[in-house]
Design an enzyme around this catalytic site. Structure first.
Site, mmCIF file in Angstrom:
data_model
loop_
_atom_site.group_PDB
_atom_site.id
_atom_site.type_symbol
_atom_site.label_atom_id
_atom_site.label_comp_id
_atom_site.label_asym_id
_atom_site.label_seq_id
_atom_site.Cartn_x
_atom_site.Cartn_y
_atom_site.Cartn_z
ATOM 1 N N GLN A 48 49.270 -5.511 -46.552
ATOM 2 C CA GLN A 48 48.640 -4.234 -46.900
ATOM 3 C C GLN A 48 48.766 -3.240 -45.746
ATOM 4 O O GLN A 48 48.485 -3.570 -44.593
ATOM 5 C CB GLN A 48 47.155 -4.487 -47.242
ATOM 6 C CG GLN A 48 46.390 -3.272 -47.695
ATOM 7 C CD GLN A 48 46.842 -2.731 -49.051
ATOM 8 O OE1 GLN A 48 47.285 -3.480 -49.918
ATOM 9 N NE2 GLN A 48 46.727 -1.429 -49.224
ATOM 10 N N ASP A 62 57.008 -5.626 -52.128
ATOM 11 C CA ASP A 62 56.762 -4.205 -51.865
ATOM 12 C C ASP A 62 58.078 -3.434 -51.774
ATOM 13 O O ASP A 62 58.070 -2.194 -51.834
ATOM 14 C CB ASP A 62 56.040 -4.045 -50.526
ATOM 15 C CG ASP A 62 54.588 -3.641 -50.680
ATOM 16 O OD1 ASP A 62 54.246 -3.030 -51.696
ATOM 17 O OD2 ASP A 62 53.817 -3.937 -49.748
ATOM 18 N N LYS A 117 44.235 -6.147 -56.685
ATOM 19 C CA LYS A 117 45.474 -6.941 -56.781
ATOM 20 C C LYS A 117 45.142 -8.384 -57.102
ATOM 21 O O LYS A 117 45.785 -9.014 -57.944
ATOM 22 C CB LYS A 117 46.243 -6.892 -55.448
ATOM 23 C CG LYS A 117 47.061 -5.646 -55.263
ATOM 24 C CD LYS A 117 47.626 -5.598 -53.854
ATOM 25 C CE LYS A 117 48.000 -4.173 -53.513
ATOM 26 N NZ LYS A 117 48.116 -3.890 -52.098
HETATM 27 N N1 GUN Z 1 48.892 0.792 -48.959
HETATM 28 C C1 GUN Z 1 48.851 1.771 -49.905
HETATM 29 N N2 GUN Z 1 49.777 1.560 -50.853
HETATM 30 C C2 GUN Z 1 50.440 0.426 -50.504
HETATM 31 C C3 GUN Z 1 51.496 -0.309 -51.101
HETATM 32 O O1 GUN Z 1 52.058 0.049 -52.152
HETATM 33 N N3 GUN Z 1 51.864 -1.440 -50.449
HETATM 34 C C4 GUN Z 1 51.283 -1.841 -49.291
HETATM 35 N N4 GUN Z 1 51.733 -2.947 -48.714
HETATM 36 N N5 GUN Z 1 50.299 -1.186 -48.712
HETATM 37 C C5 GUN Z 1 49.871 -0.056 -49.324
#
Ligand code: GUN
Length: 298
Positions: free
Chosen positions: A97, A120, A53
């Protein structure tokens, strides 16, 4: 001939389009969108996601802010950090996350994020807006699946969609998105009676259960489009080959000859998630400043 849906290439195009939108925001109103990512603990898969990211956010021309907290952090510590990011004008998007350590109530933390910065789309306000047809920030993985479907299928109205999996992150928002496209939409799950028969009805089949190769070739309606959200690592010891391997929730080799189009694992849905996160960050940056949101390039 079955179409192999190349999510890797599509995601690269989407990231390039987002990069152009960012360049226009910097050159025009002088806005550089910023994404803050919070990682608690040292889960190896999460560390890989967060690193990717960070790199892709910078490549798109945006600011990336990383916050790493120890695994034994308290809920209050995390809530304090979220409050700080909510108040920081340089931050347009906040992503905490998941998964979070057991001592932390994940939904309480997600609901502390300013909904306008919730890239998200996990905040209850955004989930509610998605369900009621409002201006939601939409969860990235289902949004990525929708963009692939619009591109590779075209008109979705009237098609029968079956989603296997009912998570808040994928299954439920995916159903809302497909309903909004006028699909006849079913959410199936582990308690569904005769899951195979449900899947055989699907013009569009979305697999999001997290069970390796659970969906077999003879569950696929001939000519269906199959979107496999699963990413399951099969350990080297289980394979007896000395190498681990990633597989989806769909038995790809069986399903591919029957489907009209199918996503591979890896290289299908996976790369779309971060690309959609970048797109959501631009959307949030514009909406927060009452600037027009750039038209979706893809
Ligand atoms: N962990 C796995 N996929 C995601 C996601 O799309 N967003 C977040 N915040 N955590 C994750």
């Amino acid at each position: 001939m079955t179409t192999l849906i190349d999510g890797k290439a599509f995601a690269a195009d989407l990231r390039a389009a987002v990069g152009s939108q960012v360049a226009a925001l910097i050159a025009g109103p002088g806005v550089t969108p910023g994404l803050a990512v919070v990682l608690v603990g040292e889960d190896p898969a999460s560390q890989v996601y967060v690193r990717n990211k960070h790199r892709q956010t910078l490549e798109a021309g945006m600011n990336s802010f990383e916050h790493r907290l120890p695994a034994d952090s308290s809920q209050q510590t995390l809530l304090d950090l979220v409050a700080e990011l909510n108040a920081d004008d340089a931050v347009d998007g906040i992503l905490v996350q998941l998964p979070l350590p057991a001592q932390i109530n994940a939904q309480a933390v997600l609901d502390a994020i300013d909904p306008a910065k919730d890239v998200d789309g996990f905040h209850v306000v955004n989930a509610g807006r998605l369900a009621t047809g409002g201006d939601a920030l939409v969860p990235c993985t289902p949004l990525g699946c929708l963009l692939l479907l619009r591109h590779f299928v075209g008109e979705l109205s009237g098609l029968r969609a079956v989603i296997v999996g009912r998570s808040n992150i994928v299954g439920k928002p995916m159903a809302q998105l497909l309903l909004a496209e006028n699909c006849t939409t079913t959410i199936a799950h582990s308690r569904t009676r005769d899951l195979a028969a449900e899947c055989r009805q699907a013009d569009i089949l979305i697999a999001a259960v997290g069970r390796p190769e659970m969906i077999r070739g003879d569950w696929i309606k001939p000519g269906a489009t199959v979107i496999d959200v699963g990413i399951n690592r099969i350990d080297a010891a289980d394979r007896g080959t000395g190498k681990s391997r990633l597989v989806g929730d769909v038995a790809f080799a069986e399903a591919a000859p029957i489907a009209a189009a199918i996503t591979p694992v890896p290289g299908g849905v996976g790369p779309m998630t971060i690309a959609c996160l970048l797109r959501n960050t631009v959307t949030a940056a514009c909406r927060r400043r009452d600037l027009p949101v750039p038209a979706a390039a893809l």
